[in-house]
Design a protein around this motif. Structure first.
Motif, PDB file in Angstrom:
ATOM      1  N   ALA A 510      23.435   7.683   7.491  1.00 22.50           N
ATOM      2  CA  ALA A 510      22.959   7.119   6.265  1.00 22.50           C
ATOM      3  C   ALA A 510      22.257   5.989   6.327  1.00 22.50           C
ATOM      4  N   VAL A 511      22.644   4.982   7.192  1.00 18.30           N
ATOM      5  CA  VAL A 511      21.803   3.701   7.262  1.00 18.30           C
ATOM      6  C   VAL A 511      20.458   4.159   7.928  1.00 18.30           C
ATOM      7  N   THR A 512      20.356   4.896   9.050  1.00 20.21           N
ATOM      8  CA  THR A 512      19.115   5.273   9.714  1.00 20.21           C
ATOM      9  C   THR A 512      18.191   6.085   8.511  1.00 20.21           C
ATOM     10  N   ASP A 513      18.768   7.133   7.886  1.00 13.94           N
ATOM     11  CA  ASP A 513      18.120   7.794   6.909  1.00 13.94           C
ATOM     12  C   ASP A 513      17.576   6.942   5.533  1.00 13.94           C
ATOM     13  N   TYR A 514      18.292   5.838   5.322  1.00 17.06           N
ATOM     14  CA  TYR A 514      17.838   4.819   4.435  1.00 17.06           C
ATOM     15  C   TYR A 514      16.654   4.109   4.789  1.00 17.06           C
ATOM     16  N   ASN A 515      16.553   3.693   6.141  1.00 13.10           N
ATOM     17  CA  ASN A 515      15.425   3.142   6.414  1.00 13.10           C
ATOM     18  C   ASN A 515      14.309   4.057   6.704  1.00 13.10           C
ATOM     19  N   LYS A 516      14.675   5.435   6.831  1.00 16.06           N
ATOM     20  CA  LYS A 516      13.389   6.416   7.096  1.00 16.06           C
ATOM     21  C   LYS A 516      12.965   6.449   5.830  1.00 16.06           C
ATOM     22  N   ALA A 517      13.738   6.366   4.578  1.00 12.98           N
ATOM     23  CA  ALA A 517      13.373   6.713   3.196  1.00 12.98           C
ATOM     24  C   ALA A 517      12.383   5.739   2.846  1.00 12.98           C
ATOM     25  N   LEU A 518      12.772   4.457   3.193  1.00 12.52           N
ATOM     26  CA  LEU A 518      11.725   3.161   2.686  1.00 12.52           C
ATOM     27  C   LEU A 518      10.425   3.464   3.493  1.00 12.52           C
ATOM     28  N   ALA A 519      10.541   3.847   4.696  1.00 12.04           N
ATOM     29  CA  ALA A 519       9.008   4.130   5.086  1.00 12.04           C
ATOM     30  C   ALA A 519       8.345   5.308   4.795  1.00 12.04           C
ATOM     31  N   ALA A 520       9.038   6.295   4.388  1.00 10.77           N
ATOM     32  CA  ALA A 520       8.499   7.234   3.657  1.00 10.77           C
ATOM     33  C   ALA A 520       7.963   7.116   2.276  1.00 10.77           C
ATOM     34  N   LEU A 521       8.819   6.119   1.653  1.00  9.10           N
ATOM     35  CA  LEU A 521       7.878   5.547   0.365  1.00  9.10           C
ATOM     36  C   LEU A 521       6.612   4.904   0.631  1.00  9.10           C
ATOM     37  N   GLU A 522       6.553   4.112   1.703  1.00 11.96           N
ATOM     38  CA  GLU A 522       5.384   3.410   1.801  1.00 11.96           C
ATOM     39  C   GLU A 522       4.289   4.566   2.235  1.00 11.96           C
ATOM     40  N   ARG A 523       4.697   5.641   2.827  1.00 14.25           N
ATOM     41  CA  ARG A 523       3.819   6.492   3.487  1.00 14.25           C
ATOM     42  C   ARG A 523       3.088   7.209   2.118  1.00 14.25           C
ATOM     43  N   VAL A 524       4.145   7.725   1.336  1.00 14.51           N
ATOM     44  CA  VAL A 524       3.748   8.271   0.172  1.00 14.51           C
ATOM     45  C   VAL A 524       2.709   7.415  -0.975  1.00 14.51           C
ATOM     46  N   GLN A 525       3.025   6.203  -1.020  1.00 18.54           N
ATOM     47  CA  GLN A 525       2.369   5.316  -1.591  1.00 18.54           C
ATOM     48  C   GLN A 525       0.948   4.981  -1.104  1.00 18.54           C
ATOM     49  N   GLY A 526       0.712   5.422   0.168  1.00 19.92           N
ATOM     50  CA  GLY A 526      -0.555   5.132   0.861  1.00 19.92           C
ATOM     51  C   GLY A 526      -0.681   3.826   1.422  1.00 19.92           C
ATOM     52  N   ARG A 532       3.183  -2.453   7.366  1.00 16.66           N
ATOM     53  CA  ARG A 532       3.682  -2.977   8.543  1.00 16.66           C
ATOM     54  C   ARG A 532       2.708  -3.889   9.285  1.00 16.66           C
ATOM     55  N   GLY A 533       1.997  -4.461   8.615  1.00 17.75           N
ATOM     56  CA  GLY A 533       0.856  -5.480   9.200  1.00 17.75           C
ATOM     57  C   GLY A 533      -0.124  -4.761  10.179  1.00 17.75           C
ATOM     58  N   LEU A 534      -0.338  -3.563  10.023  1.00 18.65           N
ATOM     59  CA  LEU A 534      -1.365  -2.848  10.994  1.00 18.65           C
ATOM     60  C   LEU A 534      -2.629  -2.501  10.093  1.00 18.65           C
ATOM     61  N   SER A 535      -3.520  -2.133  11.124  1.00 16.94           N
ATOM     62  CA  SER A 535      -4.843  -1.724  10.470  1.00 16.94           C
ATOM     63  C   SER A 535      -5.483  -0.989  11.429  1.00 16.94           C
ATOM     64  N   LEU A 536      -6.322  -0.255  11.132  1.00 15.06           N
ATOM     65  CA  LEU A 536      -7.172   0.853  12.029  1.00 15.06           C
ATOM     66  C   LEU A 536      -8.493   0.176  12.597  1.00 15.06           C
ATOM     67  N   GLY A 537      -8.587  -1.158  12.122  1.00  8.06           N
ATOM     68  CA  GLY A 537      -9.706  -2.007  12.852  1.00  8.06           C
ATOM     69  C   GLY A 537     -10.990  -1.587  11.916  1.00  8.06           C
ATOM     70  N   THR A 538     -12.087  -2.483  12.437  1.00  4.13           N
ATOM     71  CA  THR A 538     -13.101  -2.290  11.640  1.00  4.13           C
ATOM     72  C   THR A 538     -14.264  -1.424  12.303  1.00  4.13           C
ATOM     73  N   ARG A 539     -15.230  -0.615  11.355  1.00  5.96           N
ATOM     74  CA  ARG A 539     -16.378   0.301  12.067  1.00  5.96           C
ATOM     75  C   ARG A 539     -17.553  -0.065  11.107  1.00  5.96           C
TER      76      ARG A 539
END
Length: 542
Positions: A510-526, A532-539
C-alpha cells in the motif's frame, strides 16, 4: 520450562510487531552481501542518460532537424557553369575566277574552332518567384586552309529571367508549406521525447519502489519462517514432555516448509526486481553491478495528500506532451488544407526576360582583293576589325544589342480532378486531426481524474493496511495465549501468523503503491521531470 519458552516467544512477537518496519528492513540489510547503493535520484539521473528507449527516442529530433534542412533546400541558390570546345571542318572545293582573258582555279575549304563558356545563378524565392541571372561568352575562330584572312568572332551576353505565379502557387504559405511543417515536426519530436522521458522515469521510479518492496517482503518472509521454526521447536519440546499431541509437530513442520517456499519466492522476486531496475538504467554488459546486490537508499514515505483536481487538470492541459503534439499536428493539417485549396485555382504565371549582348567588332576595313596579278580594275573588299574578349563584355551594359520579352502563361486542367481530390483529402485529414485532438483531451482528462483518485484512495488504503497490521498482531498475541492454555492448535497459530505476514505485506504494498500514485499524478500532469528536478538538456533550435 516450556512455559518460559512460551513467554519468551510471545515477548519476541510483541517486540517484532512494535519494531519500526524500516528498522527491521535495515537490520536485515546489514546481513546482506555488500552491494551497490542507489538513491532514487541516482537511478532517475542514470536512466535519463542511458535508458535505451530514451537513447532511441533522442534520434527522432535529430531526424526532424534534418527534415528542416531538406525543406530549406528548395530555396537554395543554384550555381551552374559549363565550358564547351568544338571544332568543325568544311569539305574542300574548286572554283574558277576569271580576270579578262585570264582564268584561275582556286581550291577552297575552311574549318572553325568554337569555345563557349557560361555561368548562371538561379534561385526560387519563398513567395514563389524564380529568377535566373547568367553570363555567357562564345569565341569562334575561322581557319581558312589557303591563306585567307583570319577573323575571330567573340560574342557575350547577360541574361536575366523572372517567373512568378499569380494564382496557383503564389504566396509564402504555398511555397513554405513543407518548411513550416518540418519545423513543427521538430517541436512534435521534442514533445514525443519529453513524453517518452516521463513514461520512462515513471517506470524507473516504480521499479525502484518495487525493489524496496521486494527487499522488505523478503524480510517479512524470513521473519515468518523464524516464527514457524520457533513454533516447531516449541511443539517438539512439548511433545517430548507429553503435553502436546504428536500431530502438532507435523502441522508445525508443514508451516515451516510453506514459509521456506515463501522465502524462496521472495528471494526470486527480489532478484527479478533488481534486474528490472538494471535494465531500465541500461547497465552495460559486464558491469559489476550485474553481480552485486542493489541496495536502495531511500524508503517510500507516507505523507497524505489531497490533490486539487481542477489544478491538476489545468496543469495537464497546459503541459501534457500528447496535447502539444496533437495541437501542432492540427496546425499542420490546417496549413495543408489551405495550400490544397489554393492549388485548386488555375495557373497564371508572369514571365519576363531581358538579354543584352555585345561583340568584339571594332569596325570594318576596305582592302584590295588579294591576288598576285590583279587586273587593271582591281576588286575591292571589306573585312571586320576584331577586338578582344573584354570588348564584347564591356559592350553589354551599353545596350547596343538586346532582346526582351514579357509573357503571361495560363494553364487550367479540364475538370481539375487531381487538385480537387487533394483538397478533399486535406480537408478530411484536418477533420481527423481535430477529432484526434479532442480524443487526446478526453484521454488526458480521464488520466488526471484516475490519478487523483489513486492518490486519494491510496492514502486511505495505507491507513487501512496499517490498522489491519496492528489488529493482526493483536490477533496473533491472542491466539498465542489460547495455544498456551491448550485452547488452540498449531494449525490456528500458523494460520494467524500467515494472516499477520499478509497484512504486513499489504501494508508494504500500500505504501509502495501510494508513492507510485504520486509519480503517476506528476506524469499525467506532464510535470514529472520538473518535480524530480530533471531536464532533457538544451538543444540548438533553428
Amino acid at each position: 520450562m516450556s512455559r518460559t519458552r512460551t513467554i519468551l516467544l510471545a515477548a519476541f512477537l510483541f517486540l517484532l510487531a512494535a519494531a519500526p518496519r524500516g528498522v527491521v528492513a535495515r537490520a536485515e540489510e546489514a546481513k546482506e552481501e555488500e552491494g551497490v547503493r542507489f538513491s532514487l535520484a541516482d537511478v532517475l539521473r542514470t536512466a535519463l542518460e542511458n535508458n535505451l528507449d530514451l537513447v532511441i527516442a533522442r534520434k527522432d529530433p535529430r531526424i526532424a532537424e534534418l527534415n528542416v534542412d531538406l525543406a530549406k533546400a528548395m530555396f537554395d541558390p543554384e550555381l551552374d557553369a559549363n565550358y564547351t570546345h568544338a571544332r568543325s571542318k568544311g569539305e574542300e572545293s574548286l572554283r574558277v575566277r576569271q580576270f579578262g582573258n585570264s582564268v584561275e582555279l582556286i581550291s577552297s575549304g575552311s574549318s572553325s574552332i568554337t569555345d563557349s563558356a557560361a555561368v548562371s545563378w538561379a534561385q526560387t524565392l519563398d513567395f514563389g518567384a524564380r529568377y535566373t541571372v547568367g553570363l555567357d561568352s562564345t569565341r569562334r575562330d575561322s581557319l581558312p586552309l589557303f591563306g585567307q584572312s583570319f577573323n575571330p568572332s567573340i560574342s557575350s551576353g547577360l541574361t536575366f529571367n523572372w517567373a512568378m505565379p499569380l494564382l496557383k502557387g503564389f504566396g509564402r504559405e504555398f511555397q513554405t508549406e513543407n518548411l513550416v511543417i518540418a519545423k513543427r515536426g521538430v517541436e512534435i519530436s521534442d514533445e514525443d521525447l519529453r513524453r517518452q522521458a516521463q513514461i520512462t522515469l515513471e517506470s524507473v521510479e516504480d521499479a525502484y519502489w518495487d525493489l524496496v518492496a521486494a527487499r522488505e517482503a523478503l524480510v517479512v518472509a524470513k521473519e515468518s519462517l523464524k516464527l514457524a521454526q520457533d513454533l516447531h521447536d516449541l511443539n517438539r519440546k512439548k511433545v517430548e514432555v507429553g503435553t502436546l499431541a504428536p500431530i502438532e509437530i507435523t502441522q508445525a513442520e508443514a508451516g515451516v516448509a510453506s514459509r521456506e517456499e515463501g522465502v524462496i519466492v521472495a528471494e526470486m522476486g527480489l532478484r527479478n526486481a533488481e534486474d528490472n531496475l538494471r535494465r531500465l538504467m541500461a547497465v552495460p554488459k559486464g558491469d559489476p553491478t550485474w553481480d552485486r546486490a542493489i541496495l536502495p537508499v531511500d524508503r517510500p514515505t507516507f505523507e497524505p495528500r489531497s490533490p486539487d483536481l481542477d489544478n491538476s487538470m489545468a496543469k495537464a492541459m497546459e503541459s501534457r506532451s500528447e496535447l502539444k503534439g496533437a495541437r501542432l499536428d492540427l496546425q499542420n493539417k490546417q496549413l495543408a488544407e489551405r495550400v490544397a485549396r489554393s492549388a485548386v485555382r488555375p495557373q497564371l504565371d508572369l514571365t519576363a526576360a531581358i538579354t543584352p549582348s555585345g561583340n568584339n567588332l571594332l569596325g570594318q576595313q576596305v582592302y584590295d582583293y588579294p591576288n598576285p596579278s590583279p587586273p587593271p580594275d582591281t576588286l575591292k573588299a571589306t573585312r571586320d576589325i576584331p577586338g578582344g574578349w573584354s570588348d564584347s563584355v564591356t559592350e553589354i551594359p551599353k545596350f547596343h544589342n538586346y532582346d526582351w520579352s514579357v509573357a503571361l502563361v495560363f494553364k487550367q486542367p479540364i475538370g481539375n480532378r487531381q487538385a480537387k481530390a487533394n483538397y478533399a483529402i486535406a480537408s478530411v485529414n484536418r477533420e481527423k486531426s481535430d477529432l484526434t485532438l479532442q480524443n487526446v483531451e478526453q484521454t488526458v482528462r480521464v488520466d488526471v481524474r484516475t490519478a487523483v483518485r489513486a492518490v486519494e484512495s491510496g492514502a486511505k488504503r495505507v491507513a487501512a493496511a496499517r490498522a489491519n497490521a496492528v489488529l493482526q498482531q493483536k490477533t496473533v498475541e491472542a491466539e498465542q495465549k489460547k495455544f498456551e492454555n491448550g485452547m488452540s492448535t498449531s494449525f490456528e497459530v500458523l494460520r494467524i501468523q500467515t494472516d499477520l505476514s499478509s497484512a504486513r505485506l499489504a501494508e508494504i504494498q500500500a505504501v509502495t503503491d501510494y508513492n507510485k500514485a504520486l509519480a503517476a499524478l506528476e506524469r499525467v500532469q506532464g510535470t514529472l521531470l520538473e518535480a524530480r528536478g530533471l531536464s532533457l538538456g538544451t538543444r540548438n533550435t533553428r
